[in-house]
Design a protein around this motif. Sequence first.
Motif, PDB file in Angstrom:
ATOM      1  N   LEU A 138       0.682  -1.273  -0.096  1.00 22.64           N
ATOM      2  CA  LEU A 138      -0.174  -0.055   0.047  1.00 22.64           C
ATOM      3  C   LEU A 138       0.872   1.310  -0.027  1.00 22.64           C
ATOM      4  CD1 LEU A 138      -2.794  -1.092   2.584  1.00 22.64           C
ATOM      5  CD2 LEU A 138      -2.624  -1.239   0.226  1.00 22.64           C
ATOM      6  N   GLY A 139       2.035   1.230   0.367  1.00 21.21           N
ATOM      7  CA  GLY A 139       2.944   2.207   0.405  1.00 21.21           C
ATOM      8  C   GLY A 139       2.522   3.419   1.390  1.00 21.21           C
ATOM      9  N   SER A 140       2.258   4.888   0.871  1.00 23.98           N
ATOM     10  CA  SER A 140       1.970   5.920   1.683  1.00 23.98           C
ATOM     11  C   SER A 140       0.486   6.124   1.515  1.00 23.98           C
ATOM     12  CB  SER A 140       3.034   6.818   1.361  1.00 23.98           C
ATOM     13  OG  SER A 140       4.143   6.865   1.625  1.00 23.98           O
ATOM     14  N   ILE A 141      -0.113   5.494   0.504  1.00 24.75           N
ATOM     15  CA  ILE A 141      -1.607   5.759   0.417  1.00 24.75           C
ATOM     16  C   ILE A 141      -2.522   5.782   1.499  1.00 24.75           C
ATOM     17  CG2 ILE A 141      -3.727   4.763  -0.682  1.00 24.75           C
ATOM     18  CD1 ILE A 141      -1.747   3.392  -2.810  1.00 24.75           C
ATOM     19  N   PRO A 142      -2.530   4.758   2.584  1.00 25.75           N
ATOM     20  CA  PRO A 142      -3.310   5.095   3.773  1.00 25.75           C
ATOM     21  C   PRO A 142      -3.027   6.589   4.448  1.00 25.75           C
ATOM     22  CG  PRO A 142      -2.473   2.719   3.702  1.00 25.75           C
ATOM     23  CD  PRO A 142      -1.507   3.756   2.692  1.00 25.75           C
ATOM     24  N   VAL A 143      -1.922   6.824   4.751  1.00 27.53           N
ATOM     25  CA  VAL A 143      -1.748   8.097   5.315  1.00 27.53           C
ATOM     26  C   VAL A 143      -2.001   9.214   4.635  1.00 27.53           C
ATOM     27  CG1 VAL A 143       0.843   8.180   4.656  1.00 27.53           C
ATOM     28  CG2 VAL A 143       0.141   9.230   6.789  1.00 27.53           C
ATOM     29  N   VAL A 144      -1.771   9.302   3.393  1.00 25.70           N
ATOM     30  CA  VAL A 144      -2.210  10.390   2.254  1.00 25.70           C
ATOM     31  C   VAL A 144      -3.729  10.498   2.418  1.00 25.70           C
ATOM     32  CG1 VAL A 144      -2.218  11.456   0.013  1.00 25.70           C
ATOM     33  CG2 VAL A 144       0.027  10.245   1.096  1.00 25.70           C
ATOM     34  N   VAL A 145      -4.378   9.533   2.193  1.00 29.89           N
ATOM     35  CA  VAL A 145      -5.940   9.448   2.503  1.00 29.89           C
ATOM     36  C   VAL A 145      -6.153   9.803   3.791  1.00 29.89           C
ATOM     37  CG1 VAL A 145      -7.817   7.877   2.394  1.00 29.89           C
ATOM     38  CG2 VAL A 145      -6.053   7.398   0.811  1.00 29.89           C
ATOM     39  N   GLY A 146      -5.757   9.446   4.804  1.00 28.89           N
ATOM     40  CA  GLY A 146      -5.714   9.889   6.279  1.00 28.89           C
ATOM     41  C   GLY A 146      -5.724  11.424   6.412  1.00 28.89           C
ATOM     42  N   LEU A 147      -4.671  12.029   5.832  1.00 28.34           N
ATOM     43  CA  LEU A 147      -4.559  13.240   5.947  1.00 28.34           C
ATOM     44  C   LEU A 147      -5.540  13.976   5.286  1.00 28.34           C
ATOM     45  CD1 LEU A 147      -0.796  13.954   5.630  1.00 28.34           C
ATOM     46  CD2 LEU A 147      -1.999  14.765   7.241  1.00 28.34           C
ATOM     47  N   VAL A 148      -6.123  13.947   4.030  1.00 30.88           N
ATOM     48  CA  VAL A 148      -7.175  14.394   3.466  1.00 30.88           C
ATOM     49  C   VAL A 148      -8.379  14.172   4.265  1.00 30.88           C
ATOM     50  CG1 VAL A 148      -8.428  14.211   1.276  1.00 30.88           C
ATOM     51  CG2 VAL A 148      -6.187  13.829   1.080  1.00 30.88           C
ATOM     52  N   VAL A 149      -8.681  13.203   4.844  1.00 29.70           N
ATOM     53  CA  VAL A 149      -9.988  12.828   5.567  1.00 29.70           C
ATOM     54  C   VAL A 149      -9.944  13.949   6.715  1.00 29.70           C
ATOM     55  CG1 VAL A 149     -11.183  11.447   7.124  1.00 29.70           C
ATOM     56  CG2 VAL A 149     -10.366  10.659   4.672  1.00 29.70           C
ATOM     57  N   ILE A 150      -8.790  13.834   7.446  1.00 31.73           N
ATOM     58  CA  ILE A 150      -8.525  14.747   8.512  1.00 31.73           C
ATOM     59  C   ILE A 150      -8.713  16.228   8.213  1.00 31.73           C
ATOM     60  CG2 ILE A 150      -6.672  15.744  10.122  1.00 31.73           C
ATOM     61  CD1 ILE A 150      -5.421  12.858  10.247  1.00 31.73           C
ATOM     62  N   CYS A 151      -8.121  16.668   7.038  1.00 28.57           N
ATOM     63  CA  CYS A 151      -8.362  18.301   6.624  1.00 28.57           C
ATOM     64  C   CYS A 151      -9.738  18.457   6.324  1.00 28.57           C
ATOM     65  CB  CYS A 151      -7.444  18.361   5.517  1.00 28.57           C
ATOM     66  SG  CYS A 151      -5.651  18.286   5.956  1.00 28.57           S
ATOM     67  N   VAL A 152     -10.438  17.791   5.465  1.00 26.46           N
ATOM     68  CA  VAL A 152     -11.777  17.950   5.170  1.00 26.46           C
ATOM     69  C   VAL A 152     -12.703  17.770   6.448  1.00 26.46           C
ATOM     70  CG1 VAL A 152     -13.838  16.676   3.839  1.00 26.46           C
ATOM     71  CG2 VAL A 152     -11.475  16.685   2.949  1.00 26.46           C
ATOM     72  N   THR A 153     -12.577  16.722   7.310  1.00 24.03           N
ATOM     73  CA  THR A 153     -13.272  16.775   8.668  1.00 24.03           C
ATOM     74  C   THR A 153     -13.186  18.000   9.323  1.00 24.03           C
ATOM     75  OG1 THR A 153     -13.105  14.338   8.486  1.00 24.03           O
ATOM     76  CG2 THR A 153     -13.764  15.428  10.420  1.00 24.03           C
TER      77      THR A 153
END
Length: 430
Positions: free
Chosen positions: A55-70
């Motif tokens: 998965l590489g860095s995909i989970p953490v990048v997605v997590g950052l996007v979710v955090i910012c949007v939330t």
Amino acid sequence: MSIDKTSTPTDEHIVENPEAAAGSDTAVDPRLLVREQGFAGYLNEFKRKIRGGDLGSIPVVVGLVVICVTFQSLNSAFLSAKNLNDISVAMVATGMMSIGIIFVLLLGEIDLSVGSVSGVSGAVFAVLSITHGVNEWLALLIAVVGGAAIGALHGFFFARIGAPAFAVTLAGLLFWNGFMLQMLGQNGTINIDSEGVVGQLTTYYFSDVAAAYGLATLAVAGYFVSAFLDSRRREAAGVPSRPLSDILLRTGLLAVVAFAAAVMFNQYKGLPLALLLFLVVLVAMDFLVRRTPYGRKVFALGGSVEASRRAGINVVAVRVSVFALAGLFAAVGGLFWASKIAAANQSAGAGDLLMNVIAAAVIGGTSLFGGRGRIWNALLGVMVITSIQYGLALQGTGAPVQYMITGGVLLATVVIDSVTRKTQRTAGRA
């Protein structure tokens, strides 16, 4: 056993499982695919990696996007220039310490003493510079070298004596915390000069707009030149290399992020000195890990100690040096914490600091099982941790809930890491 063709001389080598290899997808270097199939080749390779658990860095990048949007939906101030600037400065102390932890985790070990060592470094600096009037630069140097010496001592007991790293660093956590309290004395707090060398680590900003834009330009140009020269070198050697279109696309994406950050910084106080130092250290340590024989030895030890020993690697020396680096970066992080609160006090290195340092490394993508990770994981992980803290603070959420949420994120990351390893074994990648 066969070697995965996606590996390069500077990448982590992954050995395929012969029993499962027959049912797994054939791995092809994506740089070769993109030349033959265009960007559809990258898409096919991406799908293959997902099926194989890479998965590489995909989970953490997605997590950052979710955090910012939330958090932005809950409070419009979250993505304001002031809040993002504050986050970028606040994350540096934890991020510096996380760099050292990543080296230890690459060995498949752990260091529980970094919080206490960070407190000792702040106390040493304050006692020398304030109480005894030692030159600030000399006091800073002594504090950092002292941190490295403490880490090397832990490494000696682990690598030479054979004591478990967990037990050694747990003892270090207790001992150095007591040592710090002894140094600070009954008052328990020594204020440092806010205008001094350490005091300005987190308070100084390059207010000229040219500083932020200049750094963005330098980063983009540096990446392009490095990638272009590396591609030409690989092409001359007859191995797969990135086509110019791929390099230009990556450079363009980096330019968007870099100049967006520069615009944000210039809307507030300017480019923070703390962030600039952090980025410089990240680049230097990334080069050390990925482009030098020493970095390859660290990865090799994380993969197999016995195989590394048979390959002629000095296991004891590498292990001691890794713990010395962990102590050094713990000391550097401690100085940034002292700068942030303008003092050295008894609470330094306590609380959730150790948890956040380890969590930042793991959340960023460094495996707890050793042999997999990158120095840039420290940046990604600490961005997640600090963003959550600041987002919850804007909502007025108390520390207990912050602890629970951060713990939940860490658990989810560890679960993903474990599932990824199992999926890789099933797909024939050990």
